[in-house]
Design an enzyme around this catalytic site. Sequence first.
Site, PDB file in Angstrom:
ATOM      1  N   ASP A  32      53.667  20.780  72.386  1.00 39.92           N
ATOM      2  CA  ASP A  32      53.031  21.435  73.336  1.00 39.92           C
ATOM      3  C   ASP A  32      53.389  20.497  74.400  1.00 39.92           C
ATOM      4  O   ASP A  32      53.834  19.313  74.459  1.00 39.92           O
ATOM      5  CB  ASP A  32      51.542  21.663  73.352  1.00 39.92           C
ATOM      6  CG  ASP A  32      50.970  22.449  74.088  1.00 39.92           C
ATOM      7  OD1 ASP A  32      50.418  23.561  73.589  1.00 39.92           O
ATOM      8  OD2 ASP A  32      50.829  22.218  75.215  1.00 39.92           O
ATOM      9  N   THR A  88      51.729  34.610  76.956  1.00 37.55           N
ATOM     10  CA  THR A  88      52.465  35.517  77.757  1.00 37.55           C
ATOM     11  C   THR A  88      51.624  36.267  78.642  1.00 37.55           C
ATOM     12  O   THR A  88      51.163  37.580  78.363  1.00 37.55           O
ATOM     13  CB  THR A  88      53.520  36.589  77.212  1.00 37.55           C
ATOM     14  OG1 THR A  88      52.491  37.314  76.205  1.00 37.55           O
ATOM     15  CG2 THR A  88      54.684  36.234  76.203  1.00 37.55           C
ATOM     16  N   ARG A 157      43.264  37.978  64.816  1.00 39.85           N
ATOM     17  CA  ARG A 157      41.970  38.325  65.753  1.00 39.85           C
ATOM     18  C   ARG A 157      41.337  36.905  65.884  1.00 39.85           C
ATOM     19  O   ARG A 157      41.270  36.100  64.819  1.00 39.85           O
ATOM     20  CB  ARG A 157      41.010  39.526  65.181  1.00 39.85           C
ATOM     21  CG  ARG A 157      41.391  40.771  64.777  1.00 39.85           C
ATOM     22  CD  ARG A 157      40.486  41.271  63.821  1.00 39.85           C
ATOM     23  NE  ARG A 157      40.713  40.795  62.592  1.00 39.85           N
ATOM     24  CZ  ARG A 157      40.106  40.787  61.371  1.00 39.85           C
ATOM     25  NH1 ARG A 157      38.998  41.773  61.641  1.00 39.85           N
ATOM     26  NH2 ARG A 157      39.810  40.169  60.283  1.00 39.85           N
ATOM     27  N   GLU A 158      40.845  36.653  67.177  1.00 40.66           N
ATOM     28  CA  GLU A 158      39.968  35.545  67.200  1.00 40.66           C
ATOM     29  C   GLU A 158      38.747  35.857  66.622  1.00 40.66           C
ATOM     30  O   GLU A 158      38.135  36.694  66.284  1.00 40.66           O
ATOM     31  CB  GLU A 158      39.723  35.318  69.102  1.00 40.66           C
ATOM     32  CG  GLU A 158      40.825  35.014  69.668  1.00 40.66           C
ATOM     33  CD  GLU A 158      40.650  34.901  71.116  1.00 40.66           C
ATOM     34  OE1 GLU A 158      39.602  34.434  71.348  1.00 40.66           O
ATOM     35  OE2 GLU A 158      41.717  34.961  71.681  1.00 40.66           O
ATOM     36  N   ASN A 217      48.138  47.023  69.508  1.00 38.72           N
ATOM     37  CA  ASN A 217      47.061  46.529  70.461  1.00 38.72           C
ATOM     38  C   ASN A 217      46.816  47.981  71.604  1.00 38.72           C
ATOM     39  O   ASN A 217      45.771  47.999  71.665  1.00 38.72           O
ATOM     40  CB  ASN A 217      47.438  45.584  71.345  1.00 38.72           C
ATOM     41  CG  ASN A 217      47.123  44.098  70.715  1.00 38.72           C
ATOM     42  OD1 ASN A 217      46.704  44.168  69.543  1.00 38.72           O
ATOM     43  ND2 ASN A 217      47.492  43.149  71.251  1.00 38.72           N
ATOM     44  N   ALA A 261      31.156  52.010  70.611  1.00 31.58           N
ATOM     45  CA  ALA A 261      31.422  52.033  72.229  1.00 31.58           C
ATOM     46  C   ALA A 261      30.189  51.067  72.832  1.00 31.58           C
ATOM     47  O   ALA A 261      29.589  50.308  72.114  1.00 31.58           O
ATOM     48  CB  ALA A 261      30.596  53.723  72.451  1.00 31.58           C
ATOM     49  N   GLY A 262      30.501  50.766  73.984  1.00 29.38           N
ATOM     50  CA  GLY A 262      29.814  49.635  74.591  1.00 29.38           C
ATOM     51  C   GLY A 262      30.454  49.436  76.011  1.00 29.38           C
ATOM     52  O   GLY A 262      31.083  50.195  76.755  1.00 29.38           O
ATOM     53  N   CYS A 269      44.042  39.445  75.316  1.00 27.02           N
ATOM     54  CA  CYS A 269      45.211  40.308  74.644  1.00 27.02           C
ATOM     55  C   CYS A 269      45.290  41.581  75.157  1.00 27.02           C
ATOM     56  O   CYS A 269      46.267  41.994  75.788  1.00 27.02           O
ATOM     57  CB  CYS A 269      45.120  40.205  73.189  1.00 27.02           C
ATOM     58  SG  CYS A 269      45.184  38.424  72.524  1.00 27.02           S
ATOM     59  N   LYS A 332      33.783  38.608  72.870  1.00 26.14           N
ATOM     60  CA  LYS A 332      33.312  39.213  71.732  1.00 26.14           C
ATOM     61  C   LYS A 332      32.665  37.953  70.892  1.00 26.14           C
ATOM     62  O   LYS A 332      32.684  36.848  71.343  1.00 26.14           O
ATOM     63  CB  LYS A 332      34.362  39.796  70.836  1.00 26.14           C
ATOM     64  CG  LYS A 332      35.515  38.689  70.263  1.00 26.14           C
ATOM     65  CD  LYS A 332      36.432  39.454  69.337  1.00 26.14           C
ATOM     66  CE  LYS A 332      37.310  38.491  68.695  1.00 26.14           C
ATOM     67  NZ  LYS A 332      38.212  39.292  67.561  1.00 26.14           N
TER      68      LYS A 332
HETATM   69  C1  UGA Z   1      43.328  41.757  69.261  1.00 29.87           C
HETATM   70  C2  UGA Z   1      43.771  42.548  68.354  1.00 29.87           C
HETATM   71  O1  UGA Z   1      42.686  43.076  67.426  1.00 29.87           O
HETATM   72  C3  UGA Z   1      44.504  41.721  67.155  1.00 29.87           C
HETATM   73  O2  UGA Z   1      45.061  42.262  66.109  1.00 29.87           O
HETATM   74  C4  UGA Z   1      45.507  40.982  67.960  1.00 29.87           C
HETATM   75  O3  UGA Z   1      46.374  40.003  67.364  1.00 29.87           O
HETATM   76  C5  UGA Z   1      45.165  40.042  69.239  1.00 29.87           C
HETATM   77  O4  UGA Z   1      44.189  41.074  70.179  1.00 29.87           O
HETATM   78  C6  UGA Z   1      46.334  39.414  70.065  1.00 29.87           C
HETATM   79  O5  UGA Z   1      47.136  40.512  70.615  1.00 29.87           O
HETATM   80  O6  UGA Z   1      46.503  38.196  70.194  1.00 29.87           O
HETATM   81  P1  UGA Z   1      41.177  39.904  69.883  1.00 29.87           P
HETATM   82  O7  UGA Z   1      41.624  39.776  71.266  1.00 29.87           O
HETATM   83  O8  UGA Z   1      40.880  38.625  69.146  1.00 29.87           O
HETATM   84  O9  UGA Z   1      42.376  40.669  68.972  1.00 29.87           O
HETATM   85  O10 UGA Z   1      39.987  41.000  69.661  1.00 29.87           O
HETATM   86  P2  UGA Z   1      39.523  42.066  68.963  1.00 29.87           P
HETATM   87  O11 UGA Z   1      38.725  42.019  67.834  1.00 29.87           O
HETATM   88  O12 UGA Z   1      40.650  43.120  69.031  1.00 29.87           O
HETATM   89  O13 UGA Z   1      38.375  42.602  70.314  1.00 29.87           O
HETATM   90  C7  UGA Z   1      38.818  42.989  71.636  1.00 29.87           C
HETATM   91  C8  UGA Z   1      37.928  43.535  72.440  1.00 29.87           C
HETATM   92  O14 UGA Z   1      37.349  44.983  72.153  1.00 29.87           O
HETATM   93  C9  UGA Z   1      36.431  42.816  72.480  1.00 29.87           C
HETATM   94  O15 UGA Z   1      36.138  42.641  73.933  1.00 29.87           O
HETATM   95  C10 UGA Z   1      35.558  43.849  71.535  1.00 29.87           C
HETATM   96  O16 UGA Z   1      34.298  43.359  72.068  1.00 29.87           O
HETATM   97  C11 UGA Z   1      35.853  44.947  71.991  1.00 29.87           C
HETATM   98  N1  UGA Z   1      35.783  45.905  71.164  1.00 29.87           N
HETATM   99  C12 UGA Z   1      36.161  45.881  69.825  1.00 29.87           C
HETATM  100  C13 UGA Z   1      34.878  47.033  71.461  1.00 29.87           C
HETATM  101  O17 UGA Z   1      34.557  47.164  72.644  1.00 29.87           O
HETATM  102  N2  UGA Z   1      34.658  48.073  70.592  1.00 29.87           N
HETATM  103  C14 UGA Z   1      35.052  47.917  69.190  1.00 29.87           C
HETATM  104  O18 UGA Z   1      34.749  48.793  68.363  1.00 29.87           O
HETATM  105  C15 UGA Z   1      35.891  46.989  68.686  1.00 29.87           C
END
Ligand code: UGA
Length: 442
Positions: A32, A88, A157-158, A217, A261-262, A269, A332
């Site tokens: 880095d 990116t 996923r985080e 995504n 929903a929310g 990402c 999240k």
């Molecule tokens: C997301 C993808 O899920 C990963 O597969 C991907 O590798 C990653 O982006 C990336 O491109 O690096 P992440 O950003 O960690 O992962 O988060 P998610 O778990 O996907 O959640 C994204 C958002 O959606 C959060 O704000 C969460 O609260 C929201 N969400 C998720 C909802 O509002 N409803 C749901 O049912 C699920």
Amino acid sequence: MSSQIAVFGTGYLGATHAACMAQLGHDVLGVDIDEGKLAKLAAGELPFFEPGLPEVLRDNIEAGRLRFTTSYEEAAEFADVHFVAVGTPQKQGELAADLRYVDAVIESLAPLLTGPAVVFGKSTVPAGTAARLADRLRVLSPAPDEVELAWNPEFLREGFAVKDTLHPDRIVLGVDRTRPGTAEAVARQVYGPLLEEHIPFLITDLATAELVKTSANAFLATKISFINAIAEVCEATGADVSVLADAIGYDARIGRKFLNAGIGFGGGCLPKDIRAFIAMAGELGAGQAFALLREVDSINMRRRNKMVELAREAGGGSFIGTRVAVLGAAFKPNSDDVRDSPALNIAGQMQLQGAAVSVYDPEAMQNARQQFPTLQYAADAFSACSGADVVMILTEWKQFVDLAPDELAGTVRQKVIIDGRNCLDPTIWRNAGWVYRGVGRP
Ligand code: UGA
């Protein structure tokens, strides 16, 4: 057999990948340009919150399999397998992805590659980037016939980064079909222990691998905005979107995951990736097809405004003189990431409109303070709710889901709760004398 690996970029993706590759038994060098970040990592400390990762990091540093450096020369000398895992982000004032960091890695590394080497791109990039970088790699390297670039997108996923890296749903590898090389064989060696678990391994061309990632995504974002659009209809008809999601989710073709929903999606990402997808489709002349994603984006952003309106209504029609407790700042739960966090966006809007907003998050306080220094931050959930006219759950941390309505009642001014993640049981809260409002729920 172990490989000598360099991982460029030690953010979420890179730090996780470096530590997990060492966990598989490889010798890994994390690279880095940020010395401060590297010093922390080398001391076994993560610059972000990720459950389970500190242990993997420390174990592998102690075992001597994981080191960090700012030196590209050292990396080129040490490794013959290179992973590009830099960010990116969205370009300022544009929808497109900013590829400057990915470009910089190739421009700096390629001239140093004097012998056989495979460079695997992991960052999320628009289709066509890998082919362009593969050309640059050959042009800049003193050994053009011995270097190869392949694309190996990351789906972690985080909050589940270690599990998703060591036990992914699939591994995708894009290779340049016109120039057969060693990338597939090298990837099979690097991911050997994963392949023994029979994790699906898909070999594609470069553009398909890039598109698999952005499409995944885009689909996830679409699923969330779909259920949020249904929530709007539920609100208009008095139906319950949570029960509806359970019911349609039993259909295996639909599935219940990502149908909560929310207040919608945020983070580093999904929002920027769908925008980059729209920009890329436009550039490729396929823009019309992606009016869909514009709608996905606007449904998502609408949820935030809607939540502000709900809070205003609950506070009696105006934010002036209203105290609002915001529980949750991370985008999240199980994360301290506040990038494009819907919770903070809503908190900020309410404060600008005159509310006194008090925020609490179990892990994201420091990041939230940096991004929104003018909000008030409380020491815990109870203090945040002290004297509140409206309590809002905007990130579904377990400790908020487990809050006892009777205990919280003693600290607030009015027993009004808004559940921005539909994560509470409305009956329990209503039975305890609270006014409960969810999203798309009667
Ligand atoms: C997301 C993808 O899920 C990963 O597969 C991907 O590798 C990653 O982006 C990336 O491109 O690096 P992440 O950003 O960690 O992962 O988060 P998610 O778990 O996907 O959640 C994204 C958002 O959606 C959060 O704000 C969460 O609260 C929201 N969400 C998720 C909802 O509002 N409803 C749901 O049912 C699920």
